[in-house]
Design a protein around this motif. Structure first.
Motif, PDB file in Angstrom:
ATOM      1  N   GLY A 188       0.767  -1.237   0.000  1.00  0.00           N
ATOM      2  CA  GLY A 188       0.000   0.000   0.000  1.00  0.00           C
ATOM      3  C   GLY A 188       0.798   1.286   0.000  1.00  0.00           C
ATOM      4  N   LEU A 189       1.994   1.271   0.597  1.00  0.00           N
ATOM      5  CA  LEU A 189       2.789   2.493   0.686  1.00  0.00           C
ATOM      6  C   LEU A 189       3.571   2.703  -0.612  1.00  0.00           C
ATOM      7  N   ASN A 190       4.310   3.817  -0.686  1.00  0.00           N
ATOM      8  CA  ASN A 190       5.046   4.064  -1.927  1.00  0.00           C
ATOM      9  C   ASN A 190       6.411   3.370  -1.913  1.00  0.00           C
TER      10      ASN A 190
ATOM     11  N   PRO B 288      -6.432  -1.330  -2.448  1.00  0.00           N
ATOM     12  CA  PRO B 288      -6.138  -1.266  -1.015  1.00  0.00           C
ATOM     13  C   PRO B 288      -6.066  -2.679  -0.400  1.00  0.00           C
ATOM     14  N   ASP B 289      -5.565  -2.745   0.831  1.00  0.00           N
ATOM     15  CA  ASP B 289      -5.359  -4.034   1.517  1.00  0.00           C
ATOM     16  C   ASP B 289      -6.528  -5.009   1.323  1.00  0.00           C
ATOM     17  N   THR B 290      -7.744  -4.540   1.626  1.00  0.00           N
ATOM     18  CA  THR B 290      -8.911  -5.446   1.619  1.00  0.00           C
ATOM     19  C   THR B 290      -9.167  -6.030   0.230  1.00  0.00           C
TER      20      THR B 290
ATOM     21  N   GLY C  94       0.484  -6.260   4.085  1.00  0.00           N
ATOM     22  CA  GLY C  94      -0.455  -5.234   4.513  1.00  0.00           C
ATOM     23  C   GLY C  94      -0.683  -5.309   5.998  1.00  0.00           C
ATOM     24  N   SER C  95      -1.570  -4.475   6.445  1.00  0.00           N
ATOM     25  CA  SER C  95      -1.833  -4.398   7.870  1.00  0.00           C
ATOM     26  C   SER C  95      -2.618  -5.620   8.357  1.00  0.00           C
ATOM     27  N   THR C  96      -2.268  -6.126   9.549  1.00  0.00           N
ATOM     28  CA  THR C  96      -3.069  -7.203  10.145  1.00  0.00           C
ATOM     29  C   THR C  96      -4.464  -6.674  10.487  1.00  0.00           C
TER      30      THR C  96
ATOM     31  N   GLU D 183       7.400  -5.057  10.673  1.00  0.00           N
ATOM     32  CA  GLU D 183       7.027  -3.974  11.588  1.00  0.00           C
ATOM     33  C   GLU D 183       6.425  -2.785  10.828  1.00  0.00           C
ATOM     34  N   ASN D 184       5.184  -2.447  11.173  1.00  0.00           N
ATOM     35  CA  ASN D 184       4.637  -1.161  10.747  1.00  0.00           C
ATOM     36  C   ASN D 184       5.111  -0.177  11.826  1.00  0.00           C
ATOM     37  N   GLY D 185       4.744  -0.446  13.073  1.00  0.00           N
ATOM     38  CA  GLY D 185       5.341   0.309  14.180  1.00  0.00           C
ATOM     39  C   GLY D 185       4.320   0.844  15.174  1.00  0.00           C
ATOM     40  N   PHE D 186       4.819   1.534  16.167  1.00  0.00           N
ATOM     41  CA  PHE D 186       3.936   2.177  17.143  1.00  0.00           C
ATOM     42  C   PHE D 186       3.245   3.361  16.475  1.00  0.00           C
ATOM     43  N   ARG D 187       1.946   3.448  16.695  1.00  0.00           N
ATOM     44  CA  ARG D 187       1.163   4.462  15.997  1.00  0.00           C
ATOM     45  C   ARG D 187       1.038   5.747  16.810  1.00  0.00           C
ATOM     46  N   ASN D 188       1.076   6.846  16.097  1.00  0.00           N
ATOM     47  CA  ASN D 188       0.958   8.169  16.721  1.00  0.00           C
ATOM     48  C   ASN D 188      -0.053   9.007  15.946  1.00  0.00           C
TER      49      ASN D 188
ATOM     50  N   LEU E 195     -11.419  11.814  12.569  1.00  0.00           N
ATOM     51  CA  LEU E 195     -10.176  11.053  12.528  1.00  0.00           C
ATOM     52  C   LEU E 195     -10.314   9.809  11.656  1.00  0.00           C
ATOM     53  N   ARG E 196      -9.457   9.717  10.655  1.00  0.00           N
ATOM     54  CA  ARG E 196      -9.477   8.506   9.840  1.00  0.00           C
ATOM     55  C   ARG E 196      -8.910   7.339  10.644  1.00  0.00           C
ATOM     56  N   VAL E 197      -9.633   6.201  10.630  1.00  0.00           N
ATOM     57  CA  VAL E 197      -9.091   4.983  11.235  1.00  0.00           C
ATOM     58  C   VAL E 197      -9.075   3.870  10.186  1.00  0.00           C
TER      59      VAL E 197
ATOM     60  N   PRO F 138      -9.872   3.415   3.574  1.00  0.00           N
ATOM     61  CA  PRO F 138      -8.655   2.709   3.146  1.00  0.00           C
ATOM     62  C   PRO F 138      -7.464   3.674   3.114  1.00  0.00           C
ATOM     63  N   PHE F 139      -6.286   3.145   3.361  1.00  0.00           N
ATOM     64  CA  PHE F 139      -5.075   3.971   3.392  1.00  0.00           C
ATOM     65  C   PHE F 139      -4.880   4.731   2.077  1.00  0.00           C
ATOM     66  N   SER F 140      -5.212   4.086   0.978  1.00  0.00           N
ATOM     67  CA  SER F 140      -4.976   4.695  -0.343  1.00  0.00           C
ATOM     68  C   SER F 140      -5.767   5.990  -0.543  1.00  0.00           C
TER      69      SER F 140
ATOM     70  N   GLU G  18      -3.829   8.330  12.292  1.00  0.00           N
ATOM     71  CA  GLU G  18      -2.789   7.817  13.179  1.00  0.00           C
ATOM     72  C   GLU G  18      -1.998   6.724  12.457  1.00  0.00           C
ATOM     73  N   ASN G  19      -0.689   6.847  12.516  1.00  0.00           N
ATOM     74  CA  ASN G  19       0.233   5.911  11.862  1.00  0.00           C
ATOM     75  C   ASN G  19       1.622   6.084  12.469  1.00  0.00           C
ATOM     76  N   PRO G  20       2.508   5.127  12.236  1.00  0.00           N
ATOM     77  CA  PRO G  20       3.881   5.290  12.746  1.00  0.00           C
ATOM     78  C   PRO G  20       4.617   6.462  12.078  1.00  0.00           C
TER      79      PRO G  20
ATOM     80  N   PRO H 180       1.521  -4.413  13.419  1.00  0.00           N
ATOM     81  CA  PRO H 180       2.366  -5.222  12.531  1.00  0.00           C
ATOM     82  C   PRO H 180       1.851  -5.179  11.086  1.00  0.00           C
ATOM     83  N   TRP H 181       2.705  -5.468  10.154  1.00  0.00           N
ATOM     84  CA  TRP H 181       2.289  -5.831   8.798  1.00  0.00           C
ATOM     85  C   TRP H 181       2.482  -7.333   8.696  1.00  0.00           C
ATOM     86  N   ILE H 182       1.780  -7.940   7.750  1.00  0.00           N
ATOM     87  CA  ILE H 182       1.937  -9.378   7.578  1.00  0.00           C
ATOM     88  C   ILE H 182       2.086  -9.692   6.093  1.00  0.00           C
TER      89      ILE H 182
HETATM   90  C1  TK8 Z   1      -0.889   0.297   4.049  1.00  0.00           C
HETATM   91  C2  TK8 Z   1      -1.630   0.246   5.375  1.00  0.00           C
HETATM   92  C3  TK8 Z   1      -0.989   1.133   6.427  1.00  0.00           C
HETATM   93  C4  TK8 Z   1      -1.779   1.142   7.730  1.00  0.00           C
HETATM   94  C5  TK8 Z   1      -2.991   2.047   7.601  1.00  0.00           C
HETATM   95  O1  TK8 Z   1      -1.555  -0.427   3.079  1.00  0.00           O
HETATM   96  O2  TK8 Z   1      -3.900   1.714   6.852  1.00  0.00           O
HETATM   97  O3  TK8 Z   1      -3.031   3.089   8.268  1.00  0.00           O
HETATM   98  O4  TK8 Z   1      -0.995   1.578   8.795  1.00  0.00           O
HETATM   99  O5  TK8 Z   1       0.310   0.694   6.681  1.00  0.00           O
HETATM  100  O6  TK8 Z   1      -1.675  -1.100   5.809  1.00  0.00           O
END
Ligand code: TK8
Length: 337
Positions: A37-39, A75-77, A93-95, A148-153, A172-174, A195-197, A212-214, A239-241
């Motif tokens: 999903g990311l660049n 997008p992931d889904t 993608g994201s778990t 690792e995606n990481g700790f979200r902020n 807030l987008r979730v 979706p993230f995209s 919110e994202n790392p 996490p990403w998987i």
């Molecule tokens: C990227 C996403 C992204 C996730 C989100 O496809 O959607 O905010 O953190 O990393 O999976």
């Protein structure tokens, strides 16, 4: 004479054995579309490239990974469905976006589950992480490794969030996931799943005020261009998987599956190191880009944490109390309790 004959014989043996060994590997030419999903410039993009290189190296160039980023395959889904149907081979993608398919994945959405990356690695790479990953198989997916995606902020364009009440009225987008939706509603935000995209343009057009994202993602996706405030919340480790279409996987030879498993492990080790190095510098980079950064006072962080323990009860029911209790016990052990 005898010695020379024996040496020649040995050399001939080795020479005839080498190609035989290479051929003994049951590997066919394969094209693997690996979506993310990311660049390309993100930590996800760098690790996807490492995965592609590792697969090429380990298969003698026969298996080719085409890494396709920026949600160009959807997008992931959408990619998850393509994998299940067999129309796409692999993705990362994201778990969190998998919870609709495999409810046990909601375990990783538990706010404040891990205190640090050491705990995350131990649980994700241990029997609990494996158990959750293996649940994907009955749904048509094979999980290989967690990245690792990481700790979200938290970022937004309205005001610094220094206490819970600052979230009131913030759109807030979730991620598309009920735990995230419920968590941020509980905290008072107006949570909107997207979706993230679609996120950058939603922020740019003020369809939403925040997300919110790392740190890594806030940087690589240039959210700093459309977000003024960054509040350090570290509210969850994400996490990403790396997953494979089971339909496609079942048609691979054992050797081909091993190439993918080994390459995935190599990519994971690279990815975590790379992500952590980038995250360590990212805050300074984001500040330099003009973001206003604030930490939550410990008392406010504790208030948020308390509020979110209500979500924990429902996560326990969703993932099953056995898995929930096993995870809590494992964490207590890791913490020396
Ligand atoms: C990227 C996403 C992204 C996730 C989100 O496809 O959607 O905010 O953190 O990393 O999976």
């Amino acid at each position: 004479m005898n010695f020379i004959r024996r040496t020649l014989l040995a050399a001939a043996c080795v020479a005839s054995l080498a190609p035989a060994l290479a051929q003994a590997q049951d590997i066919k030419p394969r094209l693997i579309r690996f979506g993310y999903g990311l660049n390309e410039q993100s930590n996800q993009g760098r690790a996807a490239k490492v995965f592609a290189d590792e697969v090429a190296k380990r298969s003698g160039g026969k298996m080719k990974v085409r890494a396709i980023g920026a949600a160009a395959l959807g997008p992931d889904t959408q990619m998850q469905q393509a994998l299940i149907g067999g129309a796409q081979e692999m993705m990362v993608g994201s778990t969190a976006t998998l919870v609709g398919i495999t409810k046990e994945m909601a375990l990783w959405d538990t706010p404040f589950l891990f205190n640090n990356v050491k705990e995350a690695d131990a649980v994700l790479d241990g029997p609990i992480g494996r158990k959750v990953m293996d649940k994907l198989e009955e749904k048509g997916l094979v999980g290989l490794v967690y990245w690792e995606n990481g700790f979200r902020n938290l970022t937004n364009s309205k005001r610094p969030v220094a206490k819970m009440e600052d979230l009131n009225g913030v759109k807030l987008r979730v991620m598309q996931n009920n735990v995230y939706l419920d968590s941020f509603k509980l905290l008072g935000a107006n949570a909107v799943p997207l979706p993230f995209s679609e996120l950058f343009s939603a922020l740019e057009t003020n369809t939403v005020d925040g997300q919110e994202n790392p740190y890594n993602t806030i940087l690589s996706s240039k959210f700093y261009e459309v977000q003024k405030y960054l509040s350090i919340t570290n509210h969850v480790y994400s996490p990403w998987i790396v997953t494979v279409s089971k339909k496609w996987w079942d048609g691979l030879s054992k050797d081909e599956q091993k190439v993918l498993r080994d390459a995935a492990i190599a990519s994971r080790d690279f990815e975590r190191k790379d992500t952590r190095e980038e995250a360590a510098k990212a805050l300074a980079d984001l500040k330099a880009k003009g973001m206003q950064i604030n930490e939550l006072p410990p008392a406010e962080a504790a208030r948020m944490r308390d509020k979110l323990t209500r979500v924990n009860a429902s996560i326990g029911t969703t993932v099953g109390m056995d898995l929930w209790n096993e995870t809590q016990a494992e964490l207590a052990k890791l913490r020396g309790g």
